[in-house]
Design a protein around this motif. Structure first.
Motif, PDB file in Angstrom:
ATOM      1  N   LEU A 127       0.822  -1.213   0.000  1.00  0.00           N
ATOM      2  CA  LEU A 127       0.000   0.000   0.000  1.00  0.00           C
ATOM      3  C   LEU A 127       0.852   1.257   0.000  1.00  0.00           C
ATOM      4  O   LEU A 127       0.409   2.313  -0.480  1.00  0.00           O
ATOM      5  N   ARG A 157       3.128   1.870  -1.890  1.00  0.00           N
ATOM      6  CA  ARG A 157       3.409   2.217  -3.286  1.00  0.00           C
ATOM      7  C   ARG A 157       2.429   3.265  -3.820  1.00  0.00           C
ATOM      8  O   ARG A 157       2.683   3.877  -4.865  1.00  0.00           O
ATOM      9  N   PHE A 158       1.295   3.439  -3.145  1.00  0.00           N
ATOM     10  CA  PHE A 158       0.251   4.329  -3.630  1.00  0.00           C
ATOM     11  C   PHE A 158       0.141   5.526  -2.681  1.00  0.00           C
ATOM     12  O   PHE A 158      -0.243   5.355  -1.518  1.00  0.00           O
ATOM     13  N   GLY A 186      -3.208   8.732  -5.992  1.00  0.00           N
ATOM     14  CA  GLY A 186      -2.796   7.421  -5.487  1.00  0.00           C
ATOM     15  C   GLY A 186      -3.975   6.527  -5.199  1.00  0.00           C
ATOM     16  O   GLY A 186      -3.942   5.321  -5.475  1.00  0.00           O
ATOM     17  N   ASP A 187      -5.046   7.090  -4.645  1.00  0.00           N
ATOM     18  CA  ASP A 187      -6.235   6.292  -4.353  1.00  0.00           C
ATOM     19  C   ASP A 187      -6.888   5.789  -5.635  1.00  0.00           C
ATOM     20  O   ASP A 187      -7.387   4.656  -5.683  1.00  0.00           O
ATOM     21  N   GLU A 197      -5.310   5.161  -8.470  1.00  0.00           N
ATOM     22  CA  GLU A 197      -4.445   4.088  -8.985  1.00  0.00           C
ATOM     23  C   GLU A 197      -4.647   2.810  -8.184  1.00  0.00           C
ATOM     24  O   GLU A 197      -4.715   1.714  -8.756  1.00  0.00           O
ATOM     25  N   LEU A 198      -4.756   2.925  -6.873  1.00  0.00           N
ATOM     26  CA  LEU A 198      -4.992   1.751  -6.021  1.00  0.00           C
ATOM     27  C   LEU A 198      -6.320   1.087  -6.369  1.00  0.00           C
ATOM     28  O   LEU A 198      -6.402  -0.146  -6.458  1.00  0.00           O
ATOM     29  N   TRP A 204      -6.047  -8.948  -1.308  1.00  0.00           N
ATOM     30  CA  TRP A 204      -6.832  -7.739  -1.079  1.00  0.00           C
ATOM     31  C   TRP A 204      -8.010  -8.015  -0.146  1.00  0.00           C
ATOM     32  O   TRP A 204      -8.382  -7.150   0.666  1.00  0.00           O
ATOM     33  N   ARG A 262      -8.595   1.664   3.833  1.00  0.00           N
ATOM     34  CA  ARG A 262      -8.160   2.121   2.518  1.00  0.00           C
ATOM     35  C   ARG A 262      -8.449   1.084   1.440  1.00  0.00           C
ATOM     36  O   ARG A 262      -8.879   1.418   0.327  1.00  0.00           O
ATOM     37  N   VAL A 263      -8.235  -0.189   1.739  1.00  0.00           N
ATOM     38  CA  VAL A 263      -8.507  -1.232   0.759  1.00  0.00           C
ATOM     39  C   VAL A 263     -10.006  -1.352   0.502  1.00  0.00           C
ATOM     40  O   VAL A 263     -10.439  -1.521  -0.650  1.00  0.00           O
ATOM     41  N   ALA A 314     -11.007   1.322  -1.775  1.00  0.00           N
ATOM     42  CA  ALA A 314     -10.555   1.020  -3.138  1.00  0.00           C
ATOM     43  C   ALA A 314     -11.450  -0.024  -3.795  1.00  0.00           C
ATOM     44  O   ALA A 314     -11.749   0.064  -4.997  1.00  0.00           O
TER      45      ALA A 314
END
Length: 471
Positions: A148, A150-151, A157-158, A160-161, A174, A188-189, A192
């Motif tokens: 995570l 990486r984003f 970033g969100d 892209e995630l 995930w 956050r996941v 997403a």
């Protein structure tokens, strides 16, 4: 991506690059250092012409196990500076897939290297997919924070995630991370995942692009517009014509197929071929003899889609041609011809190998045809293609053809095919290899007991030698 350089078929490296069963047998008989050097060369410089359809990873992983090979060179390849300079997934994909198979065989060093690369490597998504199939929950949860990270925690970033989560090949990591109680992970996941579901719904609701109008002229104009912007729409346009055209529209479609602009002409030819219009074969021949290369290619592609007796009859006249239409005619005879067409198929097979070599794309259909028609005198050229081709997919087709045409197959190539990189080739070998050879009996037992082996191969083994595996 550069085309791989394939060593001669008589060398250990050449055998391993091709994924031949003899590669494994020769490697086990060679000095261990030499065998490991050749194996590492293959894994670090993917030798496949088409990595998306040819198998090598299980083949190489099994050889690492048999040679008790270390992973130092793979580690240096994955974690070196070049990983951040060359981000193409085909540079590391084969090595990661090999590590995945080694992990499934219980190699803890392979599992740890995959985790490390998933946390720090450029092609981390591939490594994560391998771990999703083999790692335990604790191992996958330990990767949540580095992945995570990486984003960036901002709108870009969100977004892209969300795209990565939505398109993930293996969703297990995930789903585990979505259960995490930490806001920086679980919340956050989950956000997403929700955004990815919304994006997917939006894509389904939005038109995918320009659509043709509801008339023959509108469809032909749409096909031509697509051609002019670089989109080949022959197939979709042909299906649209089938929906909108009536008997009264045939003259307009025939006119487009004779003299229309390239895009409209290709669409008309495909439509006429699919509807088996009695005029289409003459139109295909005229297009193939014309001045436009694009129209000729469209005509040949349309002809290849035909499957009626009229297409086979015309193929017998066209097979003597030396252009693309002649090659298509040979393919039609190979796929749908009868015993009377065996000489034509055999001639096309020999000519293609002589003129274009053992890796020619046209060989696939001709090899299948030699097997389907049982052309016994094709065996010598088939054996040549088997030895020399760099394509494991084509070699598997040749093995199936040799099983029908070559009386020595059971005691010859079928034995080495038990170690081949392609599961379909191993399946053919399990059905035909002579069990009087002690190597065959032992290999069949090992394939039957190997949890990584494909079900079809194991079924062929058990059907051959019985449930108790006594040979």
């Amino acid at each position: 991506m550069f085309e791989p350089v394939i060593a001669p078929s008589g060398t250990l490296l050449g055998l391993l690059q091709r994924g031949r069963g003899d590669g494994t047998l020769h490697a086990l008989a060679a000095p261990r250092a030499e065998a490991l050097a050749a194996l590492n060369h293959c894994v670090l410089a993917d030798p496949r012409h088409d990595w998306q359809v040819e198998n090598r990873s299980l083949y190489y992983a099994r050889l690492y196990l048999d040679l008790h090979g270390g992973l130092e060179e793979i580690e240096a390849h994955l974690l070196g500076a070049e990983d951040h300079l060359d981000t193409e997934e085909n540079r590391t994909g084969l090595a990661l897939a090999v590590l995945g198979h080694l992990a499934s065989y219980g190699r803890q060093d392979a599992l740890l290297l995959l985790r490390r690369y998933a946390a720090t490597g450029t092609n981390w998504a591939w490594a994560l997919d391998e771990l999703a199939l083999r790692d335990d929950d604790a191992g996958l949860r330990s990767l949540a924070v580095p992945v995570l990270a990486r984003f960036p925690a901002d709108a870009e970033g969100d977004a892209e995630l969300a795209g990565v989560v939505r398109d993930a090949f293996e969703p297990r990591p995930w789903r585990l991370w979505a259960e995490d109680q930490r806001d920086a992970v679980g919340a956050r996941v989950r956000a997403a995942q929700e955004q990815g579901s919304f994006d997917r719904w939006q894509r389904q609701m939005r038109p995918a692009g320009p659509r043709p109008g509801w008339s023959v002229r509108a469809v032909l104009d749409w096909a031509q517009e697509g051609y002019e912007r670089g989109a080949v729409l022959y197939g979709p346009a042909a299906r649209c014509l089938t929906a909108v055209a009536g008997p009264e529209d045939r003259p307009e479609i025939l006119a487009a197929a004779r003299h229309g602009a390239a895009g409209a002409r290709g669409a008309a030819l495909h439509h006429l071929a699919e509807s088996r219009d009695p005029a289409v074969l003459d139109l295909v021949e005229a297009a193939a003899d014309g001045d436009s290369r694009e129209v000729a290619e469209a005509a040949v592609a349309a002809y290849r889609r035909m499957c009626g007796e009229d297409a086979v009859a015309r193929a017998r006249a066209w097979v003597r041609r030396t252009d693309a239409l002649g090659a298509a005619a040979a393919d039609v005879l190979a796929c749908r011809g009868t015993a009377q067409d065996s000489p034509s198929v055999l001639g096309a097979l020999r000519d293609t190998v002589r003129d274009e070599g053992p890796d020619a794309p046209a060989l696939a259909g001709l090899v299948d045809g030699a097997g389907r028609l049982g052309i016994a005198c094709a065996a010598p050229v088939l054996r040549h293609v088997y030895r020399e081709t760099a394509s494991s997919q084509l070699r598997g087709r040749v093995a199936r053809a040799l099983a029908v045409t070559d009386p020595t197959f059971a005691t010859g190539f079928a034995v080495e095919c038990l170690w081949d990189c392609e599961e379909t080739t191993r399946e053919v070998a399990a059905q035909h290899a002579e069990t009087g050879d002690v190597r065959v009996a032992e290999r069949l037992r090992r394939l039957a007991a190997d949890p990584a082996e494909e079900v079809e191969v194991q079924t062929a083994v058990r059907n051959r030698i019985g449930p108790d595996l006594q040979v």
